[in-house]
Write a protein that holds these residues in place. Sequence first.
Motif, PDB file in Angstrom:
ATOM      1  N   ASP A 138     -39.492  -0.593  14.053  1.00 43.33           N
ATOM      2  CA  ASP A 138     -39.848   0.262  12.924  1.00 43.33           C
ATOM      3  C   ASP A 138     -38.618   0.785  12.192  1.00 43.33           C
ATOM      4  OD1 ASP A 138     -42.593   0.067  13.521  1.00 43.33           O
ATOM      5  OD2 ASP A 138     -42.427   1.652  15.003  1.00 43.33           O
TER       6      ASP A 138
ATOM      7  N   ALA B  82     -41.051  -2.476   0.272  1.00 43.30           N
ATOM      8  CA  ALA B  82     -41.855  -1.338   0.708  1.00 43.30           C
ATOM      9  C   ALA B  82     -40.970  -0.107   0.845  1.00 43.30           C
ATOM     10  CB  ALA B  82     -42.541  -1.645   2.031  1.00 43.30           C
TER      11      ALA B  82
ATOM     12  N   VAL C 215     -40.679   4.025   2.320  1.00 43.18           N
ATOM     13  CA  VAL C 215     -41.150   5.135   3.144  1.00 43.18           C
ATOM     14  C   VAL C 215     -40.356   6.384   2.769  1.00 43.18           C
ATOM     15  CG1 VAL C 215     -41.305   6.084   5.479  1.00 43.18           C
ATOM     16  CG2 VAL C 215     -41.868   3.686   5.071  1.00 43.18           C
TER      17      VAL C 215
ATOM     18  N   ALA D  19     -44.071   2.179   8.757  1.00 42.74           N
ATOM     19  CA  ALA D  19     -44.833   1.334   7.835  1.00 42.74           C
ATOM     20  C   ALA D  19     -45.252   0.031   8.507  1.00 42.74           C
ATOM     21  CB  ALA D  19     -43.998   1.044   6.592  1.00 42.74           C
ATOM     22  N   SER D  20     -46.249  -0.625   7.924  1.00 46.43           N
ATOM     23  CA  SER D  20     -46.799  -1.832   8.537  1.00 46.43           C
ATOM     24  C   SER D  20     -46.003  -3.087   8.197  1.00 46.43           C
ATOM     25  CB  SER D  20     -48.256  -2.011   8.090  1.00 46.43           C
ATOM     26  OG  SER D  20     -48.344  -2.088   6.672  1.00 46.43           O
TER      27      SER D  20
ATOM     28  N   PHE E 118     -39.252  -2.208   5.415  1.00 47.12           N
ATOM     29  CA  PHE E 118     -39.251  -1.208   4.355  1.00 47.12           C
ATOM     30  C   PHE E 118     -37.868  -0.605   4.151  1.00 47.12           C
ATOM     31  CE2 PHE E 118     -40.058   0.958   8.328  1.00 47.12           C
ATOM     32  CZ  PHE E 118     -39.316   2.117   8.250  1.00 47.12           C
TER      33      PHE E 118
ATOM     34  N   ALA F 217     -48.474   7.741   0.467  1.00 48.07           N
ATOM     35  CA  ALA F 217     -49.237   6.536   0.138  1.00 48.07           C
ATOM     36  C   ALA F 217     -49.557   6.431  -1.344  1.00 48.07           C
ATOM     37  CB  ALA F 217     -50.535   6.501   0.943  1.00 48.07           C
TER      38      ALA F 217
ATOM     39  N   THR G  82     -50.376   6.698  11.335  1.00 45.08           N
ATOM     40  CA  THR G  82     -51.060   5.537  11.907  1.00 45.08           C
ATOM     41  C   THR G  82     -51.938   5.949  13.082  1.00 45.08           C
ATOM     42  OG1 THR G  82     -49.134   5.075  13.297  1.00 45.08           O
ATOM     43  CG2 THR G  82     -49.264   3.918  11.204  1.00 45.08           C
TER      44      THR G  82
ATOM     45  N   ASN H 173     -45.397   3.402   1.477  1.00 47.34           N
ATOM     46  CA  ASN H 173     -45.756   3.701   2.856  1.00 47.34           C
ATOM     47  C   ASN H 173     -46.936   2.865   3.350  1.00 47.34           C
ATOM     48  OD1 ASN H 173     -44.842   5.072   5.075  1.00 47.34           O
ATOM     49  ND2 ASN H 173     -45.663   7.056   4.512  1.00 47.34           N
ATOM     50  N   PRO H 174     -46.818   1.550   3.302  1.00 46.68           N
ATOM     51  CA  PRO H 174     -47.955   0.685   3.662  1.00 46.68           C
ATOM     52  C   PRO H 174     -48.413   0.892   5.104  1.00 46.68           C
ATOM     53  CG  PRO H 174     -45.924  -0.576   3.485  1.00 46.68           C
ATOM     54  CD  PRO H 174     -45.627   0.776   2.941  1.00 46.68           C
TER      55      PRO H 174
ATOM     56  N   ILE I 155     -49.942   3.501   6.217  1.00 43.51           N
ATOM     57  CA  ILE I 155     -50.053   4.916   6.525  1.00 43.51           C
ATOM     58  C   ILE I 155     -51.234   5.494   5.755  1.00 43.51           C
ATOM     59  CG2 ILE I 155     -48.874   7.149   6.508  1.00 43.51           C
ATOM     60  CD1 ILE I 155     -47.590   5.003   8.321  1.00 43.51           C
TER      61      ILE I 155
END
Length: 515
Positions: free
Chosen positions: A100, A127, A129, A143-144, A147, A261, A475, A507-508, A510
């Motif tokens: 992460d 991405a 955050v 994030a997924s 980022f 988000a 998450t 923030n993908p 989240i």
Amino acid sequence: MTESDLPVAQLTPGRWGDPEVSVEVPAPALAALHHLGVRRPESGPVAPTDRPGLSADQVAVLAGVVGTEHVSTDLTARWKHTRGYSTPDLLRHRTGDTSDMPDAVVFPADHDEVLALLAACAEHDLAVVPYSGGTSVVGGLAASRRFVTVDLGRLDQLLEIDDISRTATLQAGVRGPAAEALLAKHGYTLGHFPQSYEGASIGGYAAARSSGQSSAGYGRFDQMVVGLTLATPRGTVELGRAPMSAAGPDLRQLVLGSEGAFGIITSVVVRVRPRPTERHFEGWRFDTFDEGLTAVRRLAQDGPLPTVLRLSDEAETAVNNPGGPGGALAIIGFDGPYKQATGDVLAAAGGQNLGEEAGEAWRVGRYKAPYLRDPLLDEGALVETLETAAFWSRIPALKAAVTDALVKALSDQGTPPLVLCHVSHVYETGASLYFTIICAQNDEPIDQWHKAKLAANAAIAEAGGTISHHHGVGTDHREAYAAEIGPLAVEVLQAVKGVLDPARVLNPGILLTSS
């Protein structure tokens, strides 16, 4: 020294708070841990190893907005901005897990640079955050996908004071103690003192819908915010031209709690109050938690409310006050003159006044509990917290259901826990419950806690509680939050996301599953 005078804690990766503050587990506590089966791990933390980050062209895109000197791609800066401060976060830090870790950290100077960064990142599919205090305990910074972290630390100014309206405009990167110091120069206080106060920031308070320990007197942070500025990949959103309005839905409340988000909050306009010249704290004992619950409900519904009002159950009271009188301990605190009528309500409900010593002991130690978690983890204990809220009529059953779920889930894994609970925030119609869980770590402590957390989430839903009162969604609560609000409401939020962030770089993963 009061909380208004505390310095900002310079947090270090993987351990809470000021590294100069040393906390040891008391000998009686160590004995109790051994009784729970806790054993010190044989191996210590593992240092992280670097991994490939951004390409030179991608770094150049970021540097074109903020300048080369304000883009960091080295391992030290990226590791410092990896995850938050939940127990799973800390355990991952100890293994050197960089899954992460951001690919770069960017430090914009103002709202316009944040705006330009978001536009550039959307164009190049990077991405983003947002990061200010970094104190998330629900996976809000993980994030997924790969980022870039946008650190708002340079947005650290008090922009305006309106003495007539008693409002202040603060940038998102101002940390809690720094905000108090800035406001104190003008004779004001924000009155927002969460347990993460030493490290958390104004932007984080707003993005996670924070609630402080003085909420009975000052309210939650979302009640303090009267205006805000949001940077999105498509432009700026300015909200709050008056304290209240009937001009459509209150979009401030849509942004508050959105956890990055929908955009990055760059500043807020908050209500402030005169800085108190005196403070009083005292403890009250009740024979049982249920008796104390009735007492604090009477204060919440009929007053007069103190500034601080909290109630520990019998187990938490015993752990925090070994050798004390037992029962359930309530703490009341006043910013300003002592209200005898508050004490009269507690006495009429069966409370015994323990005096200022018990209250001051809580006040002095109120920010020390998070410091204790790291040495407990060092010893091999699993220590974590969770919280919820419900209407008063549901509180007793909710407390029992969550406690039972945690005990069963952890005992089934061979690690029976000690579960502590307190009422941390009260309202006319209900209250929040805050749980602390301690047990031995098994061989897979992250999975161990994940199973317990899922069981607690299910119990909260079944008992009619909300999945989060003040920790946010991140998450950890994402799926439970979606179930709580229902598919149609999730679709509404996804539509908002699609309008403000069509490239879906904010923030993908989240708050929303497919964000």
